[in-house]
Write a protein that holds these residues in place. Structure first.
Motif, PDB file in Angstrom:
ATOM      1  N   PHE A  15       0.840  -1.191   0.000  1.00 29.13           N
ATOM      2  CA  PHE A  15       0.000   0.000   0.000  1.00 29.13           C
ATOM      3  C   PHE A  15       0.885   1.255   0.000  1.00 29.13           C
ATOM      4  O   PHE A  15       0.559   2.245  -0.640  1.00 29.13           O
ATOM      5  N   HIS A  16       1.984   1.201   0.729  1.00 28.46           N
ATOM      6  CA  HIS A  16       2.891   2.356   0.781  1.00 28.46           C
ATOM      7  C   HIS A  16       3.709   2.474  -0.498  1.00 28.46           C
ATOM      8  O   HIS A  16       3.781   3.552  -1.098  1.00 28.46           O
ATOM      9  N   THR A  17       4.290   1.370  -0.937  1.00 32.67           N
ATOM     10  CA  THR A  17       5.112   1.427  -2.153  1.00 32.67           C
ATOM     11  C   THR A  17       4.268   1.736  -3.384  1.00 32.67           C
ATOM     12  O   THR A  17       4.775   2.271  -4.365  1.00 32.67           O
ATOM     13  N   GLY A  18       2.970   1.420  -3.323  1.00 34.58           N
ATOM     14  CA  GLY A  18       2.056   1.717  -4.422  1.00 34.58           C
ATOM     15  C   GLY A  18       1.477   3.117  -4.362  1.00 34.58           C
ATOM     16  O   GLY A  18       0.588   3.462  -5.139  1.00 34.58           O
ATOM     17  N   ASP A  19       1.931   3.924  -3.398  1.00 31.93           N
ATOM     18  CA  ASP A  19       1.548   5.323  -3.285  1.00 31.93           C
ATOM     19  C   ASP A  19       0.081   5.526  -2.919  1.00 31.93           C
ATOM     20  O   ASP A  19      -0.551   6.500  -3.340  1.00 31.93           O
ATOM     21  N   LEU A  20      -0.465   4.618  -2.122  1.00 32.82           N
ATOM     22  CA  LEU A  20      -1.855   4.750  -1.669  1.00 32.82           C
ATOM     23  C   LEU A  20      -1.994   5.806  -0.578  1.00 32.82           C
ATOM     24  O   LEU A  20      -2.992   6.516  -0.512  1.00 32.82           O
ATOM     25  N   PHE A  21      -1.000   5.932   0.279  1.00 29.87           N
ATOM     26  CA  PHE A  21      -1.147   6.750   1.477  1.00 29.87           C
ATOM     27  C   PHE A  21      -0.857   8.228   1.236  1.00 29.87           C
ATOM     28  O   PHE A  21       0.135   8.587   0.611  1.00 29.87           O
ATOM     29  N   GLU A  22      -1.740   9.059   1.774  1.00 32.74           N
ATOM     30  CA  GLU A  22      -1.508  10.500   1.798  1.00 32.74           C
ATOM     31  C   GLU A  22      -0.669  10.871   3.018  1.00 32.74           C
ATOM     32  O   GLU A  22       0.213  11.726   2.944  1.00 32.74           O
ATOM     33  N   ARG A  23      -0.967  10.221   4.154  1.00 32.66           N
ATOM     34  CA  ARG A  23      -0.260  10.485   5.409  1.00 32.66           C
ATOM     35  C   ARG A  23      -0.058   9.180   6.162  1.00 32.66           C
ATOM     36  O   ARG A  23      -0.902   8.280   6.094  1.00 32.66           O
ATOM     37  N   VAL A  24       1.033   9.121   6.909  1.00 34.31           N
ATOM     38  CA  VAL A  24       1.336   7.977   7.775  1.00 34.31           C
ATOM     39  C   VAL A  24       1.872   8.536   9.090  1.00 34.31           C
ATOM     40  O   VAL A  24       2.778   9.377   9.089  1.00 34.31           O
ATOM     41  N   PHE A  25       1.306   8.073  10.200  1.00 33.51           N
ATOM     42  CA  PHE A  25       1.776   8.465  11.525  1.00 33.51           C
ATOM     43  C   PHE A  25       2.280   7.221  12.253  1.00 33.51           C
ATOM     44  O   PHE A  25       1.566   6.213  12.308  1.00 33.51           O
ATOM     45  N   VAL A  26       3.470   7.318  12.803  1.00 32.87           N
ATOM     46  CA  VAL A  26       4.065   6.235  13.586  1.00 32.87           C
ATOM     47  C   VAL A  26       4.218   6.748  15.016  1.00 32.87           C
ATOM     48  O   VAL A  26       4.835   7.798  15.242  1.00 32.87           O
ATOM     49  N   THR A  27       3.636   6.016  15.971  1.00 33.02           N
ATOM     50  CA  THR A  27       3.600   6.446  17.364  1.00 33.02           C
ATOM     51  C   THR A  27       3.861   5.265  18.288  1.00 33.02           C
ATOM     52  O   THR A  27       3.355   4.170  18.049  1.00 33.02           O
ATOM     53  N   ARG A  28       4.639   5.486  19.329  1.00 33.28           N
ATOM     54  CA  ARG A  28       4.833   4.451  20.343  1.00 33.28           C
ATOM     55  C   ARG A  28       3.492   4.210  21.015  1.00 33.28           C
ATOM     56  O   ARG A  28       2.694   5.135  21.211  1.00 33.28           O
ATOM     57  N   TRP A  29       3.236   2.954  21.388  1.00 34.74           N
ATOM     58  CA  TRP A  29       1.928   2.584  21.942  1.00 34.74           C
ATOM     59  C   TRP A  29       2.130   1.758  23.194  1.00 34.74           C
ATOM     60  O   TRP A  29       2.967   0.841  23.221  1.00 34.74           O
ATOM     61  N   ARG A  30       1.384   2.062  24.241  1.00 32.30           N
ATOM     62  CA  ARG A  30       1.418   1.265  25.467  1.00 32.30           C
ATOM     63  C   ARG A  30       0.240   0.300  25.440  1.00 32.30           C
ATOM     64  O   ARG A  30      -0.914   0.696  25.433  1.00 32.30           O
ATOM     65  N   LYS A  31       0.561  -0.966  25.422  1.00 33.79           N
ATOM     66  CA  LYS A  31      -0.467  -2.002  25.427  1.00 33.79           C
ATOM     67  C   LYS A  31      -1.007  -2.116  26.854  1.00 33.79           C
ATOM     68  O   LYS A  31      -0.291  -2.505  27.763  1.00 33.79           O
ATOM     69  N   ALA A  32      -2.260  -1.768  27.056  1.00 35.50           N
ATOM     70  CA  ALA A  32      -2.885  -1.866  28.372  1.00 35.50           C
ATOM     71  C   ALA A  32      -3.888  -3.019  28.412  1.00 35.50           C
ATOM     72  O   ALA A  32      -3.854  -3.843  29.311  1.00 35.50           O
ATOM     73  N   TYR A  33      -4.768  -3.067  27.429  1.00 33.86           N
ATOM     74  CA  TYR A  33      -5.723  -4.160  27.308  1.00 33.86           C
ATOM     75  C   TYR A  33      -5.657  -4.694  25.888  1.00 33.86           C
ATOM     76  O   TYR A  33      -5.599  -3.936  24.935  1.00 33.86           O
ATOM     77  N   LEU A  34      -5.663  -5.987  25.763  1.00 36.24           N
ATOM     78  CA  LEU A  34      -5.661  -6.632  24.458  1.00 36.24           C
ATOM     79  C   LEU A  34      -6.552  -7.856  24.558  1.00 36.24           C
ATOM     80  O   LEU A  34      -6.379  -8.680  25.471  1.00 36.24           O
ATOM     81  N   ASP A  35      -7.507  -7.953  23.648  1.00 34.68           N
ATOM     82  CA  ASP A  35      -8.475  -9.049  23.661  1.00 34.68           C
ATOM     83  C   ASP A  35      -9.178  -9.177  25.023  1.00 34.68           C
ATOM     84  O   ASP A  35      -9.396 -10.274  25.512  1.00 34.68           O
ATOM     85  N   GLY A  36      -9.493  -8.020  25.638  1.00 41.31           N
ATOM     86  CA  GLY A  36     -10.202  -8.004  26.908  1.00 41.31           C
ATOM     87  C   GLY A  36      -9.362  -8.380  28.112  1.00 41.31           C
ATOM     88  O   GLY A  36      -9.888  -8.554  29.217  1.00 41.31           O
ATOM     89  N   ARG A  37      -8.054  -8.488  27.927  1.00 42.67           N
ATOM     90  CA  ARG A  37      -7.169  -8.914  29.003  1.00 42.67           C
ATOM     91  C   ARG A  37      -6.233  -7.755  29.376  1.00 42.67           C
ATOM     92  O   ARG A  37      -5.646  -7.135  28.509  1.00 42.67           O
ATOM     93  N   ASN A  38      -6.081  -7.507  30.674  1.00 42.08           N
ATOM     94  CA  ASN A  38      -5.155  -6.493  31.157  1.00 42.08           C
ATOM     95  C   ASN A  38      -3.732  -7.008  30.951  1.00 42.08           C
ATOM     96  O   ASN A  38      -3.360  -8.056  31.462  1.00 42.08           O
ATOM     97  N   THR A  39      -2.952  -6.256  30.200  1.00 45.29           N
ATOM     98  CA  THR A  39      -1.588  -6.678  29.879  1.00 45.29           C
ATOM     99  C   THR A  39      -0.532  -5.791  30.534  1.00 45.29           C
ATOM    100  O   THR A  39       0.660  -5.961  30.258  1.00 45.29           O
ATOM    101  N   LEU A  40      -0.941  -4.869  31.389  1.00 51.11           N
ATOM    102  CA  LEU A  40       0.005  -3.909  31.972  1.00 51.11           C
ATOM    103  C   LEU A  40       1.100  -4.576  32.776  1.00 51.11           C
ATOM    104  O   LEU A  40       2.232  -4.086  32.813  1.00 51.11           O
ATOM    105  N   ASN A  41       0.832  -5.678  33.419  1.00 51.40           N
ATOM    106  CA  ASN A  41       1.842  -6.346  34.245  1.00 51.40           C
ATOM    107  C   ASN A  41       2.704  -7.329  33.454  1.00 51.40           C
ATOM    108  O   ASN A  41       3.570  -7.961  34.032  1.00 51.40           O
ATOM    109  N   GLU A  42       2.464  -7.441  32.164  1.00 54.07           N
ATOM    110  CA  GLU A  42       3.229  -8.372  31.339  1.00 54.07           C
ATOM    111  C   GLU A  42       4.513  -7.776  30.829  1.00 54.07           C
ATOM    112  O   GLU A  42       5.381  -8.480  30.375  1.00 54.07           O
ATOM    113  N   GLU A  43       4.642  -6.468  30.875  1.00 52.76           N
ATOM    114  CA  GLU A  43       5.825  -5.808  30.298  1.00 52.76           C
ATOM    115  C   GLU A  43       6.937  -5.700  31.298  1.00 52.76           C
ATOM    116  O   GLU A  43       6.823  -5.709  32.437  1.00 52.76           O
TER     117      GLU A  43
END
Length: 101
Positions: free
Chosen positions: A73-101
């Motif tokens: 999608f990127h190499t084919g020039d589909l995107f107008e904008r792309v944002f890359v941001t660090r993310w803190r995983k807190a809940y995933l699939d309904g499970r608290n993951t804060l203590n896993e890191e």
């Protein structure tokens, strides 16, 4: 810590998205070990896509940027904008993951 990538398609690029989609899906499958989640952002009817959201299990911004730069999608020039941001995983699939890191 995971990274979030949010993409925005160029206006009027629905046909381009459809043409690039098979190669994009192959790329995602080949890199599924890096994907915590990903998918298209859809209109209210759930039909037309306007970009996407990726949650990646990579260690650095450089790895996240390299991942999206290689996406068809990127190499084919589909995107107008792309944002890359660090993310803190807190809940995933309904499970608290804060203590896993």
């Amino acid at each position: 810590m995971p990274w979030m990538i949010e993409t925005y398609d160029r206006p009027g690029s629905g046909d381009l998205r459809l043409r690039l989609r098979p190669a994009h899906l192959e790329y995602l499958e080949a890199n599924r070990h890096l994907l915590l989640a990903c998918g298209a952002k859809l209109d209210d009817n759930g039909e037309a896509a306007s970009g996407g959201l990726y949650l990646l299990a990579v260690e650095s911004r450089a790895e996240a940027e390299a991942f999206i730069a290689a996406d068809p999608f990127h190499t084919g020039d589909l995107f107008e904008r792309v944002f890359v941001t660090r993310w803190r995983k807190a809940y995933l699939d309904g499970r608290n993951t804060l203590n896993e890191e």
